[in-house]
Design an enzyme around this catalytic site. Sequence first.
Site, PDB file in Angstrom:
ATOM      1  N   ILE A   1       0.845  -1.200   0.000  1.00  0.00           N
ATOM      2  CA  ILE A   1       0.000   0.000   0.000  1.00  0.00           C
ATOM      3  C   ILE A   1       0.881   1.252   0.000  1.00  0.00           C
ATOM      4  O   ILE A   1       0.431   2.315  -0.391  1.00  0.00           O
ATOM      5  CB  ILE A   1      -0.971   0.042   1.213  1.00  0.00           C
ATOM      6  CG1 ILE A   1      -0.221   0.105   2.540  1.00  0.00           C
ATOM      7  CG2 ILE A   1      -1.956  -1.105   1.169  1.00  0.00           C
ATOM      8  CD1 ILE A   1      -1.103   0.556   3.707  1.00  0.00           C
ATOM      9  N   ASP A   2       2.134   1.125   0.456  1.00  0.00           N
ATOM     10  CA  ASP A   2       2.995   2.305   0.614  1.00  0.00           C
ATOM     11  C   ASP A   2       3.470   2.882  -0.726  1.00  0.00           C
ATOM     12  O   ASP A   2       3.904   4.031  -0.773  1.00  0.00           O
ATOM     13  CB  ASP A   2       4.236   1.962   1.461  1.00  0.00           C
ATOM     14  CG  ASP A   2       3.876   1.420   2.835  1.00  0.00           C
ATOM     15  OD1 ASP A   2       2.739   1.652   3.282  1.00  0.00           O
ATOM     16  OD2 ASP A   2       4.731   0.754   3.451  1.00  0.00           O
TER      17      ASP A   2
ATOM     18  N   MET B   1      -1.107   5.549   6.768  1.00  0.00           N
ATOM     19  CA  MET B   1       0.111   4.726   6.751  1.00  0.00           C
ATOM     20  C   MET B   1       1.046   5.182   5.619  1.00  0.00           C
ATOM     21  O   MET B   1       0.794   6.197   4.976  1.00  0.00           O
ATOM     22  CB  MET B   1      -0.255   3.261   6.595  1.00  0.00           C
ATOM     23  CG  MET B   1      -0.736   2.609   7.872  1.00  0.00           C
ATOM     24  SD  MET B   1      -0.974   0.835   7.603  1.00  0.00           S
ATOM     25  CE  MET B   1      -1.018   0.259   9.300  1.00  0.00           C
TER      26      MET B   1
ATOM     27  N   ARG C   1       4.667   4.319   5.992  1.00  0.00           N
ATOM     28  CA  ARG C   1       6.017   4.206   6.561  1.00  0.00           C
ATOM     29  C   ARG C   1       6.861   5.446   6.221  1.00  0.00           C
ATOM     30  O   ARG C   1       6.444   6.535   6.559  1.00  0.00           O
ATOM     31  CB  ARG C   1       6.676   2.926   6.071  1.00  0.00           C
ATOM     32  CG  ARG C   1       7.725   2.443   7.028  1.00  0.00           C
ATOM     33  CD  ARG C   1       8.109   1.046   6.790  1.00  0.00           C
ATOM     34  NE  ARG C   1       7.566   0.179   7.813  1.00  0.00           N
ATOM     35  CZ  ARG C   1       7.423  -1.120   7.697  1.00  0.00           C
ATOM     36  NH1 ARG C   1       7.739  -1.722   6.567  1.00  0.00           N
ATOM     37  NH2 ARG C   1       6.964  -1.827   8.681  1.00  0.00           N
TER      38      ARG C   1
ATOM     39  N   ILE D   1      -7.143  -0.461   8.562  1.00  0.00           N
ATOM     40  CA  ILE D   1      -8.333  -0.382   7.691  1.00  0.00           C
ATOM     41  C   ILE D   1      -7.876  -0.156   6.246  1.00  0.00           C
ATOM     42  O   ILE D   1      -8.487  -0.659   5.300  1.00  0.00           O
ATOM     43  CB  ILE D   1      -9.257   0.768   8.157  1.00  0.00           C
ATOM     44  CG1 ILE D   1      -9.867   0.404   9.515  1.00  0.00           C
ATOM     45  CG2 ILE D   1     -10.352   1.070   7.140  1.00  0.00           C
ATOM     46  CD1 ILE D   1     -10.568   1.545  10.212  1.00  0.00           C
ATOM     47  N   GLN D   2      -6.758   0.589   6.090  1.00  0.00           N
ATOM     48  CA  GLN D   2      -6.236   0.880   4.741  1.00  0.00           C
ATOM     49  C   GLN D   2      -5.751  -0.367   4.020  1.00  0.00           C
ATOM     50  O   GLN D   2      -5.548  -0.366   2.813  1.00  0.00           O
ATOM     51  CB  GLN D   2      -5.069   1.863   4.834  1.00  0.00           C
ATOM     52  CG  GLN D   2      -5.474   3.232   5.320  1.00  0.00           C
ATOM     53  CD  GLN D   2      -4.304   3.990   5.923  1.00  0.00           C
ATOM     54  OE1 GLN D   2      -3.717   4.837   5.283  1.00  0.00           O
ATOM     55  NE2 GLN D   2      -3.965   3.690   7.165  1.00  0.00           N
TER      56      GLN D   2
HETATM   57  O1  F6P Z   1       4.187  -1.557   4.688  1.00  0.00           O
HETATM   58  C1  F6P Z   1       2.822  -1.553   4.875  1.00  0.00           C
HETATM   59  C2  F6P Z   1       2.459  -1.016   6.228  1.00  0.00           C
HETATM   60  O2  F6P Z   1       1.061  -1.035   6.341  1.00  0.00           O
HETATM   61  C3  F6P Z   1       3.032   0.359   6.567  1.00  0.00           C
HETATM   62  O3  F6P Z   1       2.318   1.412   5.954  1.00  0.00           O
HETATM   63  C4  F6P Z   1       2.952   0.341   8.063  1.00  0.00           C
HETATM   64  O4  F6P Z   1       3.878   1.210   8.671  1.00  0.00           O
HETATM   65  C5  F6P Z   1       3.275  -1.080   8.401  1.00  0.00           C
HETATM   66  O5  F6P Z   1       2.995  -1.860   7.244  1.00  0.00           O
HETATM   67  C6  F6P Z   1       2.496  -1.639   9.557  1.00  0.00           C
HETATM   68  O6  F6P Z   1       2.955  -2.920   9.791  1.00  0.00           O
HETATM   69  P1  F6P Z   1       2.218  -3.973  10.746  1.00  0.00           P
HETATM   70  O7  F6P Z   1       1.019  -4.483  10.003  1.00  0.00           O
HETATM   71  O8  F6P Z   1       3.236  -5.016  10.939  1.00  0.00           O
HETATM   72  O9  F6P Z   1       1.810  -3.232  11.967  1.00  0.00           O
END
Ligand code: F6P
Length: 341
Positions: free
Chosen positions: A126-127, A169, A171, A272-273
Amino acid sequence: MRIGVLTGGGDCPGLNAVIRAVVRKGVKAYGYEFIGFRDGWRGPLEGLTMKLDVPTTRGILPRGGTILGSSRTNPFKIEGGVEKIKENLAKAGVDALIAIGGEDTLGVATKLDSLGVKVIGVPKTIDNDLNNTDYTFGFDTAVNIAVEAIDRLHTTAESHHRALIVEVMGRHAGWIALHSGLAGGASCILIPEVKFSLDQVCKWVESRFEQSYSPIIVIAEGAIPQDGDMVTKDKSLDSFGHAKLSGIGEWLANQIETKTGKEARTSVLGHIQRGGTPTAFDRVLATRFGLHAITAVHDGDWGKMVALHGTKIERVPLASATSKLKTVDPELYKEAEIFFG
Ligand code: F6P
């Protein structure tokens, strides 16, 4: 030929569409057999497999998540991990692997390729931060989910004369924030690539209230204030060394309340995203990636990732996708600034 398929890292809508396309074309066009590895790299590491054929992949195109399961397992952090993977692939009679993942999963695939494992990569996240592909599937769905949330927040923000902050989200990349903020008419968008000035954000908030319109601020979880640090939920790191982000939205709401005296609240969209059915764009992109990935297997073009360049799916070296992150160009961010405040 017997092909292993795995999905690793954070899940996203469209993973099942790739799996379906890989299997359908692999069976119908090339007569291949498949085996599913469960939970990312944990599958080949521990020999966790499942049946993967045309019947087991029927009806999964619109389903979010992944029928194979996922994990953030890093075999290079486990003693003898690579040898175990090689042994388990040989035991299962697997000739080649299709790894569907983001920077971490494909980073492992890149290293395994250099160690003689036959592997093809498919970019997901998604990033949208994987290098050498215009888009990854999952991104469009996440943006659309965020836009729907922003649209809804506009109406309640106006009723209560509040500043509403939406933490998304992404990252260390601001793609979701930038696209959802632009599409959702945000009063300001804050991304990790450009450190933000708290004073400036407060000025934008005040000027938006002066126009008798409640501000909506879209902030990426990795956004950083000019005179502060990135906010992390907890200090522990995953097996790829990533911190768990989130919390910057709440921090910003507190700062805005203190500095402007206006009420500010935060909605964290979080996972949710990543959930639910993929958009049509992501279904098509994921399907095309899957079709081209199995053709790359047929051509024996190992060590490649399928990538979107314009409207074409092309093959690029796996290493070129994972060597650096694709972040938002500050010039692109500048385009959005005219709408701030
Ligand atoms: O890389 C996808 C992502 O959803 C990032 O946007 C977010 O920081 C991370 O994964 C969250 O990871 P987890 O599902 O392990 O909490």
